[in-house]
Design a protein around this motif. Structure first.
Motif, PDB file in Angstrom:
ATOM      1  N   LEU A  31       0.838  -1.173  -0.115  1.00 52.42           N
ATOM      2  CA  LEU A  31      -0.222   0.091   0.123  1.00 52.42           C
ATOM      3  C   LEU A  31       0.913   1.340  -0.258  1.00 52.42           C
ATOM      4  CD1 LEU A  31      -2.608  -1.184   2.797  1.00 52.42           C
ATOM      5  CD2 LEU A  31      -2.374  -1.803   0.219  1.00 52.42           C
ATOM      6  N   HIS A  32       0.458   2.058  -0.919  1.00 47.77           N
ATOM      7  CA  HIS A  32       1.202   3.308  -1.017  1.00 47.77           C
ATOM      8  C   HIS A  32       1.057   4.657   0.034  1.00 47.77           C
ATOM      9  CE1 HIS A  32      -1.930   5.560  -2.813  1.00 47.77           C
ATOM     10  NE2 HIS A  32      -2.286   4.735  -3.739  1.00 47.77           N
ATOM     11  N   GLY A  38       1.440  13.044  -2.874  1.00 47.85           N
ATOM     12  CA  GLY A  38       1.973  12.473  -3.925  1.00 47.85           C
ATOM     13  C   GLY A  38       2.200  11.132  -3.899  1.00 47.85           C
ATOM     14  N   GLY A  39       1.530  10.377  -3.254  1.00 50.13           N
ATOM     15  CA  GLY A  39       1.834   8.844  -3.009  1.00 50.13           C
ATOM     16  C   GLY A  39       1.040   8.206  -4.084  1.00 50.13           C
ATOM     17  N   THR A  40       1.818   7.195  -4.804  1.00 53.39           N
ATOM     18  CA  THR A  40       1.200   6.228  -5.623  1.00 53.39           C
ATOM     19  C   THR A  40       1.751   5.019  -5.392  1.00 53.39           C
ATOM     20  OG1 THR A  40       2.989   6.440  -7.464  1.00 53.39           O
ATOM     21  CG2 THR A  40       1.175   8.220  -7.099  1.00 53.39           C
ATOM     22  N   MET A  41       1.412   3.786  -6.269  1.00 54.29           N
ATOM     23  CA  MET A  41       1.928   2.812  -6.280  1.00 54.29           C
ATOM     24  C   MET A  41       3.520   2.703  -6.829  1.00 54.29           C
ATOM     25  SD  MET A  41       0.248   0.656  -9.456  1.00 54.29           S
ATOM     26  CE  MET A  41       0.066   1.234 -11.180  1.00 54.29           C
ATOM     27  N   ARG A  44       9.112   5.087  -4.318  1.00 52.28           N
ATOM     28  CA  ARG A  44      10.394   4.087  -4.290  1.00 52.28           C
ATOM     29  C   ARG A  44      10.200   3.122  -3.142  1.00 52.28           C
ATOM     30  NH1 ARG A  44      15.520   5.617  -2.364  1.00 52.28           N
ATOM     31  NH2 ARG A  44      17.209   4.518  -3.389  1.00 52.28           N
ATOM     32  N   ILE A  45       9.856   3.365  -1.994  1.00 52.42           N
ATOM     33  CA  ILE A  45       9.582   2.326  -0.928  1.00 52.42           C
ATOM     34  C   ILE A  45       8.780   1.317  -0.985  1.00 52.42           C
ATOM     35  CG2 ILE A  45       9.393   2.135   1.429  1.00 52.42           C
ATOM     36  CD1 ILE A  45      11.935   3.418   0.726  1.00 52.42           C
ATOM     37  N   THR A  46       7.255   1.981  -1.789  1.00 53.51           N
ATOM     38  CA  THR A  46       6.239   1.004  -2.061  1.00 53.51           C
ATOM     39  C   THR A  46       6.717  -0.285  -3.128  1.00 53.51           C
ATOM     40  OG1 THR A  46       4.657   2.653  -1.600  1.00 53.51           O
ATOM     41  CG2 THR A  46       3.997   0.815  -2.928  1.00 53.51           C
ATOM     42  N   TYR A  47       7.453   0.450  -4.219  1.00 57.84           N
ATOM     43  CA  TYR A  47       8.192  -0.436  -5.231  1.00 57.84           C
ATOM     44  C   TYR A  47       9.143  -1.248  -4.681  1.00 57.84           C
ATOM     45  CZ  TYR A  47      10.446  -1.625  -9.535  1.00 57.84           C
ATOM     46  OH  TYR A  47      10.999  -2.609 -10.501  1.00 57.84           O
ATOM     47  N   SER A  48       9.897  -0.674  -3.723  1.00 63.65           N
ATOM     48  CA  SER A  48      11.093  -1.608  -3.068  1.00 63.65           C
ATOM     49  C   SER A  48      10.435  -2.820  -2.481  1.00 63.65           C
ATOM     50  CB  SER A  48      11.844  -0.885  -2.435  1.00 63.65           C
ATOM     51  OG  SER A  48      12.700   0.071  -2.995  1.00 63.65           O
ATOM     52  N   MET A  49       9.336  -2.526  -1.648  1.00 63.39           N
ATOM     53  CA  MET A  49       8.877  -3.566  -0.719  1.00 63.39           C
ATOM     54  C   MET A  49       8.116  -4.797  -1.842  1.00 63.39           C
ATOM     55  SD  MET A  49       7.454  -1.869   2.488  1.00 63.39           S
ATOM     56  CE  MET A  49       6.212  -0.804   1.798  1.00 63.39           C
ATOM     57  N   MET A  61       0.956  -7.775  -5.501  1.00 64.37           N
ATOM     58  CA  MET A  61       0.375  -6.560  -5.980  1.00 64.37           C
ATOM     59  C   MET A  61       0.508  -5.290  -5.242  1.00 64.37           C
ATOM     60  SD  MET A  61      -3.181  -6.183  -7.783  1.00 64.37           S
ATOM     61  CE  MET A  61      -4.457  -5.977  -6.203  1.00 64.37           C
ATOM     62  N   ARG A  62       0.979  -4.282  -5.912  1.00 68.16           N
ATOM     63  CA  ARG A  62       0.596  -2.784  -5.523  1.00 68.16           C
ATOM     64  C   ARG A  62      -0.405  -2.125  -6.218  1.00 68.16           C
ATOM     65  NH1 ARG A  62       5.031  -2.536  -9.405  1.00 68.16           N
ATOM     66  NH2 ARG A  62       5.170  -0.628 -10.346  1.00 68.16           N
ATOM     67  N   TYR A  63      -0.820  -1.196  -5.983  1.00 69.21           N
ATOM     68  CA  TYR A  63      -2.319  -0.734  -6.652  1.00 69.21           C
ATOM     69  C   TYR A  63      -2.218   0.639  -6.227  1.00 69.21           C
ATOM     70  CZ  TYR A  63      -5.119  -0.612  -2.518  1.00 69.21           C
ATOM     71  OH  TYR A  63      -5.367  -0.355  -1.356  1.00 69.21           O
ATOM     72  N   ASN A  64      -3.060   1.646  -7.199  1.00 65.03           N
ATOM     73  CA  ASN A  64      -3.297   2.962  -6.913  1.00 65.03           C
ATOM     74  C   ASN A  64      -4.689   2.945  -6.286  1.00 65.03           C
ATOM     75  OD1 ASN A  64      -0.912   4.365  -7.629  1.00 65.03           O
ATOM     76  ND2 ASN A  64      -1.925   4.282  -9.752  1.00 65.03           N
ATOM     77  N   SER A  65      -4.705   3.551  -5.080  1.00 63.75           N
ATOM     78  CA  SER A  65      -6.116   3.659  -4.366  1.00 63.75           C
ATOM     79  C   SER A  65      -7.017   4.849  -4.962  1.00 63.75           C
ATOM     80  CB  SER A  65      -6.090   4.190  -3.004  1.00 63.75           C
ATOM     81  OG  SER A  65      -5.166   5.503  -3.059  1.00 63.75           O
TER      82      SER A  65
END
Length: 221
Positions: A31-32, A38-41, A44-49, A61-65
């Motif tokens: 979750l972003h 400016g939080g999105t999927m 950088r930290i979201t993508y790293s996880m 999965m990561r996604y945009n709320s």
């Protein structure tokens, strides 16, 4: 990492999903941060996880709320965003019906949403919370917290100050059968500009240790 679109409670939601080649692989949802910051999927930290779970053989999965990127709807103060996260879990579970393990990972505002989801979905087996905004949101709903997890703070974080996170960790650790793995990166601010690799290493170490302790995971209903 193919793009996916799935039904959310306020319209279609956009995500990126990696399907593991392992049969009945464990699942992870990432979750972003806050969309108003400016939080999105693609954070950088979201993508790293996300990549860490992929590396460990998870379907992830990561996604945009709602209201972020190509996701429909509009920001709902956290309430609707919890429903979005639940819809993302539903989608993953629908195509992985025999998966025996489910993890939730969130960064900043995403950590708050993730912990809310933890209380609503008993099948979640572990969690990662990076820079949870303990001073801005009431985490008192974690009573009792269903399981332990990994919590990460930045020593120079002005948006989610470490003392507030430490207080939350101490409160959680008083609960029966809850053991929070708490790690502080002393030089990190809220964006963890130079610590993405450290976050990934901590996540992989924690998840691997937890999975080694419970090799006979129960199959989710």
């Amino acid at each position: 990492m193919p793009e996916v679109m799935f039904a959310g409670p306020d319209g279609r939601l956009e995500g990126r999903y990696h399907h593991s080649e392992e049969a009945d692989a464990p699942l992870a949802l990432v979750l972003h941060p806050h969309p108003h910051h400016g939080g999105t999927m693609n954070n950088r930290i979201t993508y790293s996880m996300y990549r860490s779970f992929e590396k460990m053989g998870f379907s992830v999965m990561r996604y945009n709320s709602r209201g972020v990127g190509r996701s429909q709807g509009r920001y709902d103060g956290g309430i609707g965003e919890i429903s979005d996260a639940a819809a993302a879990l539903d989608w993953m579970q629908s195509i992985n019906p025999n998966s025996s393990e489910l993890w939730i990972a969130g960064y900043s505002f995403g950590a708050f949403i993730g912990m809310q989801l933890l209380m609503r979905r008993p099948e979640i087996s572990g969690w990662i919370s990076v820079a949870p905004p303990a001073n801005d949101y009431d985490f008192g709903f974690l009573a009792p917290c269903p399981c332990g997890g990994l919590m990460i703070a930045g020593g120079k974080d002005d948006m989610a100050p470490e003392p507030g996170i430490r207080k939350l960790v101490e409160k959680l650790n008083t609960q029966k059968n809850v053991d929070v793995d708490y790690r502080v990166f002393e030089n990190a601010n809220h964006i963890f500009a130079n610590e993405a690799d450290l976050v990934s290493e901590a996540l992989e170490e924690h998840v691997s240790a937890c999975r080694a302790e419970r090799p006979l995971a129960l199959t989710m209903d």
